[in-house]
Design an enzyme around this catalytic site. Structure first.
Site, PDB file in Angstrom:
ATOM      1  N   ASP A 137       0.825  -1.072   1.753  1.00 51.37           N
ATOM      2  CA  ASP A 137       1.005  -1.723   0.463  1.00 51.37           C
ATOM      3  C   ASP A 137       2.335  -2.465   0.518  1.00 51.37           C
ATOM      4  OD1 ASP A 137       0.531  -2.166  -2.431  1.00 51.37           O
ATOM      5  OD2 ASP A 137       2.333  -0.936  -2.621  1.00 51.37           O
TER       6      ASP A 137
ATOM      7  N   ASP B 278       2.874   3.718  -2.306  1.00 52.48           N
ATOM      8  CA  ASP B 278       3.854   4.450  -3.109  1.00 52.48           C
ATOM      9  C   ASP B 278       3.511   4.514  -4.583  1.00 52.48           C
ATOM     10  OD1 ASP B 278       4.288   1.744  -3.753  1.00 52.48           O
ATOM     11  OD2 ASP B 278       6.395   2.135  -4.228  1.00 52.48           O
TER      12      ASP B 278
ATOM     13  N   ASP C  14      -2.167   3.078  -5.754  1.00 51.89           N
ATOM     14  CA  ASP C  14      -2.473   3.257  -4.332  1.00 51.89           C
ATOM     15  C   ASP C  14      -3.259   4.539  -4.074  1.00 51.89           C
ATOM     16  OD1 ASP C  14      -1.040   0.951  -3.648  1.00 51.89           O
ATOM     17  OD2 ASP C  14       0.846   2.056  -3.518  1.00 51.89           O
TER      18      ASP C  14
END
Length: 781
Positions: free
Chosen positions: A464, A661, A665
């Site tokens: 990400d 994080d 996600d």
């Protein structure tokens, strides 16, 4: 035995950590009953692993409770059951104070210091005490065996004149060498037989006991040759091997022991206006903790007044102290470097960040790699095979080959001794324990053994972008206002709406808008993945992506060229719209983490593809990806679609790791073969991931994969050796190379050596050159 109990749905035993993990239905059985089963098998229950100073020792189970610790470590929740946690008795609560969060059921000597090796020791012994006990038993056996060898030297001609006094002297010396030193084995073997289980102690009882009992009969009943010196030497070698093995296994738990002891034993708290020193175990939620320069924080909390520089390297790995002031959160076991401050305790005991880290490490060490279950079953059958082959060997040489009772019995004993289920049983858990401990030392927490194994096999790692590859602290770079509007006006309107948002881009806008006039906003509504809306000064206002403006029918007008230019430069562009037209553009950029490029390069060197997943526009994503050396870019991905992107990669046959994080996600972390959550991320992300990177450093993904590969290599080496050893050992012990045969003493030495070799090979993981790899990567960055 535990699996046979009604209501038990899952039961796993780790011979290295001395733990049993159970999931059971509390409507069908009780914790007390399962603890009784554990004790009936010759073990005893101790408390959960906690620092020695936190809790008073749990009462031991009495003199009858011998055997290495078998504790249950709650690992899995069950919808219709509960996880067993046979952790002894709760620690005493300070008089007059309610401490529900502090009922640690933990003794001073934790299961991290205990083992279950089918042998007995006094209940409550810690690791160091058990190692000393095994050493002392070995020395006693050796002290009796050396004079025994002088009285009846091995290899003495059977035809030589035989003096009766030698047999009597040998009986006395052998009794001293065999009974007390080998008592833990005999006791464990008998208790195992009572509940229908066979283990390593069973083979020891058969080999040493058969030779010793036969010798007693030859001395006092029928006369003839004896096995005294062979039985005694056999016990010496067995004890030596187990002593060395226990020392090696003790080293495997050092990482957990070091984590446990990070918390300080004492704390200064202010109660009723009076400052007093109390045990850390007595600190409760709401207490006002007083910190002085140089002290360790006892529990987690929030600063009330004062300020200081706090060293959080034990948690984050960052060497630079962090400034803490009013309202800042602080973590237990970190170090107060300079000033003084007071903070309110918010999490104590098992709820602290340190305790949760320890729990994660312990759960990982107690879990089993998928391939280990097969090895466990093989180890159980190996004991049965040893007994069957031993009896068959005796029958063949005595009844068919006609080689005599003494010869046939010698080979049967050799078969009993040389079989080594320990090496097979320890092949994987030793490597897992050392690997997870090594990860914890580097701030990488593997939640279970399967993650440790699977991380070595990843083909693709998906990062990400925001907060993972980048610092997650975006800044406003440029503001472009529509004709007739000012940049300050655009910022004021956007800031009014963004005060209700927690998005990192909102924080960047609010930071830039400090000092400007404040406007009122009502009716805030988040538009998932695209922006937000609210009423600002009574006018419907939208803030978000260009797609949002187009979906709402807003005319971008003369700002279209500026929007394309900013996006082409790789900026995240926030559009501000009112009354069906765009009022202005706010360009925001987020800097990459210092080690992100090195992490990508190192992953590619190891044959792992790297992809970046983000909800940003393609221009922004492409700019960041090019800067970091990433070829695969998945941009404009809505939060709900991240897991689908991971599935697409998996559908192509790739084993995918996901690094994230944020809350959005979590589905992708769960979908991935291995999910990596950075330590600074949301709690739900860390709950969804199998690996937690405490330092929020993308380079730790490389280190985690290196640890995983090194651990998997050791697991395979150990398993291959254990299988090869037994394939060769059985035929040799049975006399397949006759007239060349093995003696029981040589068999004992090889058996012990095989087990020690497996343990030492696993400990070699500690010498993995991870710090050097990190240093090289940092230079590359």
């Amino acid at each position: 035995m535990l699996r046979r109990q009604p209501g038990v749905m899952q039961a796993e035993v780790n011979p290295v950590s001395g733990s049993a993990t159970l999931v059971f239905d509390d409507a069908a059985t009780t914790l007390e009953h399962l603890q009784q089963v554990v004790r009936a098998c010759g073990h005893h229950c101790l408390g959960a692993p906690m620092p020695e100073h936190l809790c008073a020792p749990a009462p031991t189970q009495g003199p009858e409770a011998h055997g290495h610790t078998a504790h249950a470590h709650g690992q899995a929740a069950h919808a219709q059951g509960q996880s067993m946690s046979s952790h002894g008795h709760p620690a005493p609560t300070p008089p007059g104070r309610a401490t529900p969060a502090h009922d640690h059921a933990a003794p001073a000597h934790s299961p991290a210091d205990a083992m279950d090796h089918s042998m007995g020791h006094g209940a409550g012994m810690d690791m160091a005490a058990m190692v000393r006990d095994m050493r002392n038993r070995f020395l006693v056996a050796l002290a009796f065996t050396l004079p025994l060898m002088a009285v009846m030297p091995m290899g003495m001609d059977a035809a030589a004149p035989h003096e009766r006094w030698r047999d009597y002297a040998a009986f006395v010396l052998a009794t001293g060498a065999v009974i007390y030193p080998g008592w833990p084995f005999y006791r464990s073997a008998v208790q195992g037989l009572r509940v229908g289980t066979l283990n390593m102690a069973t083979l020891v009882l058969l080999s040493v006991g058969t030779g010793y009992a036969f010798s007693i009969g030859a001395t006092f009943l029928w006369g003839g040759a004896t096995f005294y010196e062979a039985s005694s030497m056999l016990m010496v070698f067995i004890l030596l091997g187990h002593w060395l093995e226990m020392r090696a296994r003790a080293g495997a738990s050092e990482a957990v022991r070091a984590l446990l002891d990070l918390a300080p034993p004492k704390a200064f708290v202010e109660r009723d206006g009076v400052e007093r020193e109390v045990s850390t175990a007595e600190v409760v939620v709401g207490d006002l903790v007083v910190m002085k320069p140089g002290g360790k924080l006892p529990v987690d909390g929030e600063v009330v007044d004062g300020g200081s520089e706090v060293d959080e390297s034990m948690l984050t790995g960052e060497s630079m102290p962090v400034r803490k002031g009013h309202g800042d959160k602080v973590i237990g076991a970190t170090i107060n470097r300079s000033g003084s401050f007071r903070y309110r305790a918010t999490r104590v005991g098992a709820d602290t960040a340190l305790a949760q880290i320890v729990r994660l490490v312990r759960d990982a060490q107690d879990s089993k790699a998928p391939a280990q279950r097969l090895a466990d079953r093989a180890a159980q059958w190996l004991v049965v095979a040893a007994i069957v082959v031993g009896l068959a060997t005796f029958a063949f040489w005595f009844a068919l080959a006609g080689k005599g009772l003494l010869f046939a019995l010698t080979l049967a004993i050799t078969v009993f001794v040389i079989a080594c289920p320990d090496a097979l049983g320890l092949a994987m858990p030793m490597a897992v324990m050392v690997g997870t401990g090594l990860g914890a030392k580097h701030g990488i927490l593997f939640k279970h053994a399967a993650a440790l194994e699977q991380a070595a096999k990843l083909d693709v790692v998906v990062f990400d972008k925001t907060g993972t590859l980048t610092l997650g602290r975006p800044e406003v770079i440029e503001v472009v206002a529509a004709e007739g509007r000012s940049a300050d006006e655009v910022l004021e309107i956007a800031a009014a709406l963004e005060t209700r948002s927690e998005h990192p881009l909102a924080l960047a806008i609010l930071t830039r808008a400090k000092g400007l006039a404040q406007r009122d906003a009502t009716g805030f509504e988040n538009i998932d993945g695209r922006g937000a809306r609210a009423e600002v000064d009574g006018v419907a206002t939208f803030v978000g992506s260009r797609r949002l403006m187009e979906a709402e029918g807003f005319a971008i007008g003369g700002l279209a060229a500026a929007s394309s230019r900013l996006q082409g430069d790789g900026r995240t562009v926030v559009h501000v719209g009112q009354q069906e037209r765009v009022l202005g553009l706010i360009a925001i950029a987020d800097a990459p983490r210092p080690t992100a490029r090195a992490a990508v390069a190192k992953l590619r060197e190891r044959g792992v593809r790297v992809a970046m997943l983000t909800g940003d526009n393609l221009g922004t994503a492409t700019r960041v990806a090019a800067e970091l050396g990433i070829d695969t870019v998945l941009a404009d991905v809505l939060p709900g679609d991240k897991a689908a992107k991971v599935r697409e990669l998996q559908a192509g046959g790739a084993r995918v790791g996901m690094v994230g994080d944020g809350i959005n996600d979590a589905p992708a972390l769960t979908q991935a073969d291995v999910g990596f959550a950075v330590g600074a991320g949301a709690d739900v992300a860390m709950e969804s991931a199998e690996v937690v990177l405490m330092k929020s450093d993308p380079l730790d993904v490389v280190v985690a994969i290196e640890i995983s590969r090194a651990t998997l290599s050791k697991m395979r080496q150990n398993l291959a050796w254990a299988v090869l050893y037994n394939v060769i050992a059985f035929p040799l012990a049975a006399g397949v190379l006759y007239p060349m045969t093995l003696s029981p003493e040589v068999a004992a030495l090889s058996m012990s050596g095989s087990t020690v070799l497996v343990a030492v090979n696993a400990l070699m993981l500690k010498r993995a050159r991870l710090p050097e790899v990190r240093a090289a990567n940092a230079v590359a960055a």
